[in-house]
Enzyme design. Sequence first.
Site, PDB file in Angstrom:
ATOM      1  N   GLU A 271       0.818  -1.213   0.000  1.00 58.10           N
ATOM      2  CA  GLU A 271       0.000   0.000   0.000  1.00 58.10           C
ATOM      3  C   GLU A 271       0.857   1.270   0.000  1.00 58.10           C
ATOM      4  O   GLU A 271       0.536   2.258  -0.660  1.00 58.10           O
ATOM      5  CB  GLU A 271      -0.915   0.041   1.237  1.00 58.10           C
ATOM      6  CG  GLU A 271      -2.012  -1.004   1.256  1.00 58.10           C
ATOM      7  CD  GLU A 271      -1.572  -2.334   1.867  1.00 58.10           C
ATOM      8  OE1 GLU A 271      -0.361  -2.602   1.943  1.00 58.10           O
ATOM      9  OE2 GLU A 271      -2.469  -3.110   2.263  1.00 58.10           O
ATOM     10  N   LEU A 272       1.972   1.226   0.736  1.00 57.85           N
ATOM     11  CA  LEU A 272       2.804   2.431   0.824  1.00 57.85           C
ATOM     12  C   LEU A 272       3.470   2.724  -0.519  1.00 57.85           C
ATOM     13  O   LEU A 272       3.593   3.884  -0.920  1.00 57.85           O
ATOM     14  CB  LEU A 272       3.881   2.267   1.913  1.00 57.85           C
ATOM     15  CG  LEU A 272       4.724   3.518   2.163  1.00 57.85           C
ATOM     16  CD1 LEU A 272       3.871   4.688   2.639  1.00 57.85           C
ATOM     17  CD2 LEU A 272       5.845   3.237   3.175  1.00 57.85           C
TER      18      LEU A 272
ATOM     19  N   GLY B 226      23.463  -8.338 -22.792  1.00 58.53           N
ATOM     20  CA  GLY B 226      22.459  -9.397 -22.845  1.00 58.53           C
ATOM     21  C   GLY B 226      21.062  -8.913 -23.150  1.00 58.53           C
ATOM     22  O   GLY B 226      20.477  -9.265 -24.159  1.00 58.53           O
TER      23      GLY B 226
ATOM     24  N   HIS C 178      22.314   3.455 -16.981  1.00 56.16           N
ATOM     25  CA  HIS C 178      21.305   3.898 -16.005  1.00 56.16           C
ATOM     26  C   HIS C 178      20.685   5.229 -16.383  1.00 56.16           C
ATOM     27  O   HIS C 178      19.819   5.732 -15.684  1.00 56.16           O
ATOM     28  CB  HIS C 178      21.928   3.996 -14.616  1.00 56.16           C
ATOM     29  CG  HIS C 178      22.357   2.660 -14.104  1.00 56.16           C
ATOM     30  ND1 HIS C 178      23.667   2.285 -14.041  1.00 56.16           N
ATOM     31  CD2 HIS C 178      21.636   1.600 -13.682  1.00 56.16           C
ATOM     32  CE1 HIS C 178      23.737   1.042 -13.586  1.00 56.16           C
ATOM     33  NE2 HIS C 178      22.521   0.602 -13.365  1.00 56.16           N
TER      34      HIS C 178
END
Length: 768
Positions: free
Chosen positions: A16-17, A440, A702
């Site tokens: 839920e958080l 990959g 990233h």
Amino acid sequence: MLKNNLGYPRVGAHRELKKASEQYWAGKTTRDELFAVARNLRIGNWQTQSAAGIDLIPCNDFSFYDQVLDMSLLLGVIPERYTPVLTQNKANNEIDLYFAMARGYQKDGLDVTAMEMTKWFDTNYHYIVPEFVQNQQFKLFSEKVFEEFNLAKQHINATPKPVLIGPVSYLLLGKEKQASFNKIDLIKKLVPVYIEVLNRLKNYGAEWVQIDEPFLALDLTQQEKEAYVYAYKEISKNCPGIKLLLTTYFESLQGNTQLAVNLPVSALHIDLVRAPQQLDEVLELLPTGLRLSLGVVDGRNIWKNDYIKSISHLKKAIAALGEDRVMVAPSCSLLHTPFDLDLETGINPEIRNWMAFAKQKLNEVNELAQIINGDNALLQANLQAISSRNLSKLIHKQQIKQRAAAITDADAQRASAFGTRQKIQQQRFQLPMYPTTTIGSFPQTDDIRSLRARLKKGELSPAQYDEQIEKATIDAIRWQEEIGLDVLVHGEFERNDMVEYFGERLDGFLFTKNGWVQSYGSRCVKPPVIYGDVSRPADMTVRWSAFAQANTDKLMKGMLTGPVTILQWSFVRDDQPRSETTYQIALAIRDEVVALEQAGIKVIQIDEPAIREGLPLRKKDWQAYLNWAVRAFRISASGVRDETQIHTHMCYSEFNDIIGNIADMDADVITIETSRSQMELLAAFADFKYPNEIGPGVYDIHSPRVPTVDEMVSLIEKAAILLPAGNLWVNPDCGLKTRKWPETRTALINMVSAAKQLRQLVVETTVS
Ligand code: GLN
Ligand code: ZN
């Protein structure tokens, strides 16, 4: 005997958080809506613990993101770059400041980077690293701990126990942002804020305060030890009437036992799951004024407690100290376990009967106390579950055990040494200088993910699903050929996750529906459970690799996850050493490697991104771990002929202190994440004169940012100064599954151009 709990999972049984935070971040809900969800979660947790008979119920173990970040807010350790966030957004300021520190802030013309994040000791939980400057000031800033204490008071009958990270550990968790000082010297400035916090808690009615000092169970310098003595003396002098429960976990006090037991606190908690051997020494040295909390229920795993073992620890302590000086507890915060086993209706009942999640662990703490008071029936029921596990045919497979026991050094050894293999492989592959490849995975687009969802729902048949995945694979192959990559990958479109995919295909693994554990912020992971002897009933990846190879004349790299990484990212059985389990996985991967070779795959990558994070917390234990971890990798890699090229891959890690062991893995090629550190990481490989081939990542996967050709050329040139150019590969930092296709395409086209430019330079210099 008091029943003590150190912390409880906070994301909620149904995450839920997570959902509430992400909605708030997306601007879809208000702060009050987020606070309401958080409030209900806290109250629910307190009531659960109260119902389970826990006496010392923690508060302030809840966090909107991370408990270390909470401490930074409490102590006013807010890096200067966030000041504009605070002043700009007066109404919502604290929570938005808090999230800005955790996640960065890009709004209202402001662009502030997030704070660094790193792993919490040897767990998969990540915390936000405090930043310290030389003239660091500390001042009470956030009221959260007080608000939470006052809220808890209204909802349970007992006095709640606030949880804080202790001052020495807080400093040691942080990072100096300037070179000119040592963070531990800040202790004198820091302690007064702790004194203020503790006295205020006392005024609100707190009796016990849990103060976590996990660093007491790690290697400490003399200066750090002195900081402990100083801090706790000051606190005890200035906070009369508050009882401190000094908490350690994840390792043994060993070497610091004298220090720890002589700090002026009211109780000490030790982890007897990780380090049962410390009990005798602690009992021997414990001064009469001190109580002892025994962490006997494993807070890091999902197995039912072995009551016989726990009771023997408890009885020993009671015999030495008397019952009222002993507390029973989980080994550490239950944050690292999933919420509630009752929600797992899909697990084989026989196996389920061996398991316990956070809620069940509270019950175990309670039952242990009842058994101490003479309840024999509870002990018998537990005994039955434990012995059914010890004997179960679901777990114990003689053939697997025998095979693992029969592993020889020859099984962990390629036929020839690297030099010989390299020549054979060069002859065979005829690759250009600076060969290019990727790690990959290609982008896992919504389309790909929805295929899996539709397969699960039965909207797609397995054949239809395969057909779609084949199409994606062929597209990726055509495109790689077109842009001129040298060693291709199939793209891993068929995989949900690099560990789950293998776990689903190996015997001895099971998967939960709701076994979520917080990894960082709103991110949760659902680790597979390794419950039994591991084997490989059938090929796992051959179908996809063979299909991909059949569709190209270029080299197609087979792609596997290594044994240590599979172990590290799972809940592992605790009835045998981790090394045993890893060897079993290694044999399964070895068979897959051989099967790939037989299917005509000439290059095979075995990913081991988690090998470094498995390092024990105490340096003296490193070598033993590295020995079996490296051996497991070698077992998985050594079943093939010299002409088959084995790659491995690791993500960003400090390699300096373990470079010898990395070399010892003896992969023909290693690819590593280096671009963000501008190849600095390579220094370790250069100093060591790393002998095998190596692909230092040339671009950061990233970030969506596309690196230029020139940037990558200069990174490779840098690498070529440090290492023999003939051993270098050109590749990204890691897999591309989190990226989108447009940026991936441009970045890889640039990467291939960079390699070509460098080859051209080589030709020119040889000619001239
Ligand atoms: N082969 C995996 C991929 O490309 C490696 C991921 C990783 O190192 N974490 O996604
Ligand atoms: Zn990686």
